[in-house]
Structure formats: C-alpha cells, structure tokens
Scaffold this motif. Structure first.
Motif, short mmCIF file in Angstrom:
data_model
loop_
_atom_site.label_atom_id
_atom_site.label_comp_id
_atom_site.label_asym_id
_atom_site.label_seq_id
_atom_site.Cartn_x
_atom_site.Cartn_y
_atom_site.Cartn_z
N VAL A 89 -96.03 -4.50 -40.51
CA VAL A 89 -97.18 -3.78 -39.96
C VAL A 89 -97.96 -4.70 -39.03
N VAL A 90 -98.16 -5.94 -39.44
CA VAL A 90 -98.89 -6.89 -38.60
C VAL A 90 -98.13 -7.13 -37.30
N SER A 91 -96.86 -7.44 -37.40
CA SER A 91 -96.05 -7.74 -36.23
C SER A 91 -95.95 -6.54 -35.28
N GLU A 92 -95.66 -5.38 -35.85
CA GLU A 92 -95.52 -4.18 -35.02
C GLU A 92 -96.86 -3.75 -34.43
N SER A 93 -97.94 -3.99 -35.17
CA SER A 93 -99.27 -3.67 -34.63
C SER A 93 -99.60 -4.54 -33.43
N ALA A 94 -99.20 -5.80 -33.49
CA ALA A 94 -99.40 -6.68 -32.33
C ALA A 94 -98.61 -6.16 -31.13
N ASP A 95 -97.37 -5.73 -31.37
CA ASP A 95 -96.57 -5.14 -30.29
C ASP A 95 -97.23 -3.87 -29.77
N LEU A 96 -97.74 -3.06 -30.69
CA LEU A 96 -98.39 -1.81 -30.32
C LEU A 96 -99.61 -2.06 -29.43
N LEU A 97 -100.44 -3.01 -29.83
CA LEU A 97 -101.63 -3.32 -29.03
C LEU A 97 -101.26 -3.88 -27.66
N TYR A 98 -100.26 -4.74 -27.62
CA TYR A 98 -99.79 -5.27 -26.33
C TYR A 98 -99.33 -4.13 -25.42
#
Length: 109
Positions: free
Chosen positions: A62-71
């Motif tokens: 969730v943390v990793s994918e959320s960072a990708d999502l925000l980018y």
C-alpha cells in the motif's frame, strides 16, 4: 529532512520541468510526451494496484503503490496543465464539511 506533503510540491516542480523535454531523457518526459490519455491510464493502473495491495492486506505494498499513485497523479496534473494547489484549495474548501453535506451540495445521492 522530514517527510511531509511539501514533497509533493517539490516533486511536481521536477515533473513540470520535464514537460517538453526529450522523451528519451527520462521516464517522466516520456510519459508526458504521450499526453493526457496515457497519463490518465497510468494513474488508473496505479490506483488499481494500490487497491489490490490494500485488499490483500499488504501494508508495504500500500505504501509503495501509494507513492506510485501520487507520482502518477502529479504527472497527470502536469500533463493537463492543472496546478495541484488548485486541488489543495478545493480540499481546504471542503474541510470541516460533512461528506454527506458536500455530496448534497453537488446534487449527488
């Protein structure tokens, strides 16, 4: 440096600076060169990956994918000539309002 939301503003500045750059120079420039539809599609893919991580109970995912999502959200903002500050202002406008009240004001059920 402490992690906080100002990182989004700094990242957006970097992303916006890549608009019009040689598509071979960076992933961001390549994505921006493909236009809004490609940027929007990529954002959607990242949103789905974030949801999958959450549903599967993968906190790190969730943390990793959320960072990708925000980018990718910021890439879409740059591609569509939308300033994230406008989104922040809209969130501020809604702050303190009930979600039900907000939806009613927009005519949603």
């Amino acid at each position: 440096m402490a992690a906080d939301a100002s990182q989004l503003d700094r990242l957006f500045e970097v992303i916006a600076a890549r608009k019009g750059a040689d598509a071979g120079s960076s992933y961001t420039a390549k994505l921006l060169a493909k236009g809004v539809p490609a940027c929007a599609q990529k954002l959607g893919e990242e949103a789905v990956e974030t949801v999958i991580a959450a549903v599967s109970g993968d906190g790190g995912g969730v943390v990793s994918e959320s960072a990708d999502l925000l980018y990718h959200w910021l890439v879409l903002m740059a591609a569509s000539n939308t300033d994230p500050a406008d989104v922040y202002a809209e969130l501020e406008r809604r702050e303190g309002r009930s979600g039900l009240t907000e939806k009613a004001a927009r005519g949603e059920r």
